[in-house]
Design a protein around this motif. Sequence first.
Motif, short mmCIF file in Angstrom:
data_model
loop_
_atom_site.label_atom_id
_atom_site.label_comp_id
_atom_site.label_asym_id
_atom_site.label_seq_id
_atom_site.Cartn_x
_atom_site.Cartn_y
_atom_site.Cartn_z
N LEU A 78 81.17 53.62 16.74
CA LEU A 78 80.02 52.72 16.72
C LEU A 78 79.79 52.19 18.13
N THR A 79 78.56 52.30 18.62
CA THR A 79 78.25 51.72 19.94
C THR A 79 77.44 50.45 19.72
N CYS A 80 77.58 49.51 20.66
CA CYS A 80 76.94 48.21 20.46
C CYS A 80 75.83 47.92 21.46
N ILE A 81 75.68 48.76 22.47
CA ILE A 81 74.70 48.49 23.52
C ILE A 81 73.30 48.36 22.92
N GLY A 82 72.63 47.27 23.26
CA GLY A 82 71.25 47.07 22.80
C GLY A 82 71.15 46.66 21.34
N SER A 83 72.28 46.42 20.67
CA SER A 83 72.22 46.06 19.24
C SER A 83 72.31 44.56 19.07
#
Length: 286
Positions: A78-83
């Motif tokens: 899971l990536t969190c950038i911009g979330s």
Amino acid sequence: MKINEILKHSEKGFSFEFFPPKTEKGRVSLSNTVDLLKKYNPLYVSMTYGAGGGSQAQTKDAVSMLLDFKDLEVMPHLTCIGSCEKDIKQMLDGYKSQGIENVMALRGDPPMGQSNFNFSTKNYAHASDLVRTLKQYNHFCVGVAVYPEGHIESKSLDQDMDFTKKKVDAGADFAVTQMFFDNAYYYALLERMSKKAISLPVLPGILPLTDVEKVKQFAAICRTTIPSDITTKMEKFRHNPVEMEKIGVEYTIKQCRDLINNGVKKIHFFTLNKPEIITAIIDAIQ
Ligand code: FAD
């Protein structure tokens, strides 16, 4: 089961990373890949998220497909950038309800063409922020990425280690490395971690060397050295992909043997959804 428990109780083994297919043909191919690699009784299998332009929906679908295999421990990335926190929690609530106990927490990269992306205006600026959200659940075992040659944005290896420590202090349970082709970088990473009293398990991430031009492009983006002796050897066979792949796979086998001879018992493979190459490597090293 939580991966940190699996790692604690398994003497040795392999884990496999896949990417989500974008077409029906790709889905069939992934299913066959998993079927073939299942015989190695993997420590766990993981599915990338958003890397190379893939979407959230594709990852979710592919994760469900892995869960259908029943006997595999599945870890979504899971990536969190911009979330925002709401979206992240919605995703995690979904995974929790599917019985998933492990998540690989990553920052991700800015969208293509946004080199001036301002990380600080987002809820999640760093992977450590995502690790903290995950740990609030009191449910997930959390993996994080570490970089044998330092992350490309880090100014020095010392700075890289300071930020790695932040992820670990936030609650990371284990780590997987960026690909590397010279084991000296992996051993040096372990030493740097040990000096900072960072003691979580660190699986070496191995990308089989097959197409040297493609790997060179990828390696340049993520600060990974490919030793010149192997690139020279492989480049000679630029017009003979079968021979080039053979030389590359032999190199990866040697690399894995060196890890094993130096006491490494668990290896993570970036499979690129290509089971034959992984099978050839594992059969040669075990
Ligand atoms: P971070 O840990 O946040 O680090 C990113 C940079 O910020 C580093 O330079 C770090 O030193 C710096 N930093 C960290 N904390 C701070 C702080 N507090 N203050 C200032 N600077 C800080 N990408 C995908 O899109 N999808 C995937 O599925 C995926 N899977 C991966 C799997 C593995 C095993 C690896 C190694 C990488 C993967 N990536 C994936 C790539 C990853 O998203 C990129 O490498 C990204 O650039 C950094 O992610 P990170 O989680 O390491 O970020």
